[in-house]
Design a protein around this motif. Structure first.
Motif, PDB file in Angstrom:
ATOM      1  N   TRP A   1      71.044  93.088 118.041  1.00  0.00           N
ATOM      2  CA  TRP A   1      70.006  93.296 118.912  1.00  0.00           C
ATOM      3  C   TRP A   1      70.070  92.247 120.113  1.00  0.00           C
ATOM      4  O   TRP A   1      71.154  91.465 120.048  1.00  0.00           O
TER       5      TRP A   1
ATOM      6  N   GLU B   1      66.088  88.945 112.487  1.00  0.00           N
ATOM      7  CA  GLU B   1      65.884  89.045 113.783  1.00  0.00           C
ATOM      8  C   GLU B   1      64.608  88.298 114.203  1.00  0.00           C
ATOM      9  O   GLU B   1      64.579  87.388 115.120  1.00  0.00           O
TER      10      GLU B   1
ATOM     11  N   THR C   1      64.593  84.727 116.805  1.00  0.00           N
ATOM     12  CA  THR C   1      63.634  84.890 117.811  1.00  0.00           C
ATOM     13  C   THR C   1      62.557  84.005 117.853  1.00  0.00           C
ATOM     14  O   THR C   1      62.399  83.246 118.819  1.00  0.00           O
TER      15      THR C   1
END
Length: 391
Positions: free
Chosen positions: A252, A340, A344
């Motif tokens: 990502w 992810e 983040t």
């Protein structure tokens, strides 16, 4: 020498004796015509209880359980002279119905079909490459499993074999997908999709990689991308009990702050991570790979995908790449699974910690603010606290 025959001794089942006596009594009433002399009915099989099974961290050679009702699984063996199940590795005990297995604390990556992995080329052969993917055996990347420059779809010839080093050479980092797993446990990779291929313009990070479970490793592993310029820098991670989460999105793009722009993050299931500058051309090609016909693919695949020269990367982007790498290190050292969401959250928490530190420091001491991206000690604890609040 005389042989002494001992009389049989009834097995003491403890809490199960009452149930067995009641069942025997009920059966003897119903089967009153059958004469039970000199023999007893078999006792009811006791239910499985975990009170005799070792808990916590099991060490090699330690007896997991003496109960013969359990079956041994991975990480255990049975003594032929007894019914004891003994651990062969150091780890935790996992129960699946009647199966007991010990999941090791320290283990190598086990390849599975469909895994996205990051590896390093360690050997170049005539028709294939040998790739280190943190598995017990080196993985194979056949020459027929890559895209040729220009998107040419044809059989590989001897001319391609002579130019095999122009595609990948020793020390290059690649991202690939596990295509098949052989009987000996070695994996076969492929890079036919435009999302895979040679890695550059970034930082290599090695953490645990058993698909979600922990694999502590005290050795520091670091590396750089191919090329002599750019943001390549050796970064190592002392791993903890966390690991890269399997069955999640592995690639990502993070929109970084402080003028860093977009940064790509590739989480290999094998524990090798690549953080690099976002390339617009590669992003367009990878996003439209599924909808591109074979004829148009040759327009998108060029010799640049096998280039070993890094692009020019501004200092702001390098700084944010280093921040993301340290956020992953904070998660792994604290035993938090890497995915992810956690990465983040840790990155956003690090930005908030920078604001808190900036409020406490004087604006005149600029030299103290140059290392604000360094996340260790109390700052790492604060980042972890803020990141865990979102879960």
């Amino acid at each position: 020498m005389a042989i002494t025959i001992l009389p049989p001794v009834a097995e003491d089942l403890g809490p199960y004796q009452a149930d067995s006596d009641e069942s025997i009594g009920m059966d003897s009433d119903s089967d009153s015509d059958v004469e039970m002399t000199g023999s007893t009915r078999p006792h009811k099989r006791p239910r499985l209880h975990s009170k005799n099974i070792g808990t916590g961290i099991i060490t090699p050679g330690e007896v997991v359980t003496d109960d013969p009702q359990w079956m041994r699984g991975h990480g255990t063996y049975t003594n032929p002279l007894s019914t004891s199940i003994i651990a062969t590795v150091a780890g935790t005990v996992h129960k699946t119905n009647k199966l007991l297995s010990v999941h090791p604390i320290r283990a190598r990556y086990t390849p599975e079909i469909g895994d996205l992995v990051v590896g390093r080329i360690v050997e170049v052969q005539s028709r294939r490459w040998k790739v280190d993917v943190a598995a017990p055996l080196l993985a194979q990347l056949p020459l027929s499993a890559i895209n040729l420059p220009g998107g040419i779809l044809r059989r590989r010839t001897s001319a391609d074999e002579l130019q095999i080093r122009t595609f990948f050479s020793e020390g290059d980092l690649v991202v690939a997908e596990v295509q098949s797993v052989h009987q000996d446990g070695s994996a076969s990779l492929h890079t036919r999709s435009l999302k895979y291929g040679k890695l550059r313009n970034g930082v290599f990070l090695a953490v645990t990689g058993t698909g979600g479970s922990g694999t502590p490793n005290s050795s520091v592993k670091g590396g750089v991308g191919s090329g002599s310029s750019g943001a390549g820098a050796a970064l190592g991670a002392t791993t903890g009990t966390g690991g890269v989460v399997r069955s999640r999105r592995q690639v990502w793009t993070v929109s970084t702050a402080n003028g860093g722009g977009d940064v790509n993050v590739i989480l290999g299931v094998n524990g090798y991570i690549w953080i690099s500058k976002h390339a617009d051309g590669a992003a367009v090609a990878s996003s439209t790979t599924e909808n591109v016909s074979i004829i148009r693919m040759e327009e998108m695949v060029s010799s640049s995908i096998y280039s070993s020269q890094n692009d020019d990367i501004p200092p702001q982007t390098r700084r944010e790449i280093a921040r993301l790498a340290q956020c992953i290190q904070v998660l792994v050292q604290s035993g938090v699974p890497v995915d992810e969401h956690s990465v983040t959250s840790a990155y956003e928490a690090s930005l908030q910690v920078d604001l808190e530190v900036g409020d406490d420091e004087d604006d005149e001491d600029e030299w103290r603010q140059e290392g604000r991206e360094y996340l260790e000690g109390t700052k790492a604890q604060r980042v972890l606290e803020l990141a865990m609040q979102d879960k």
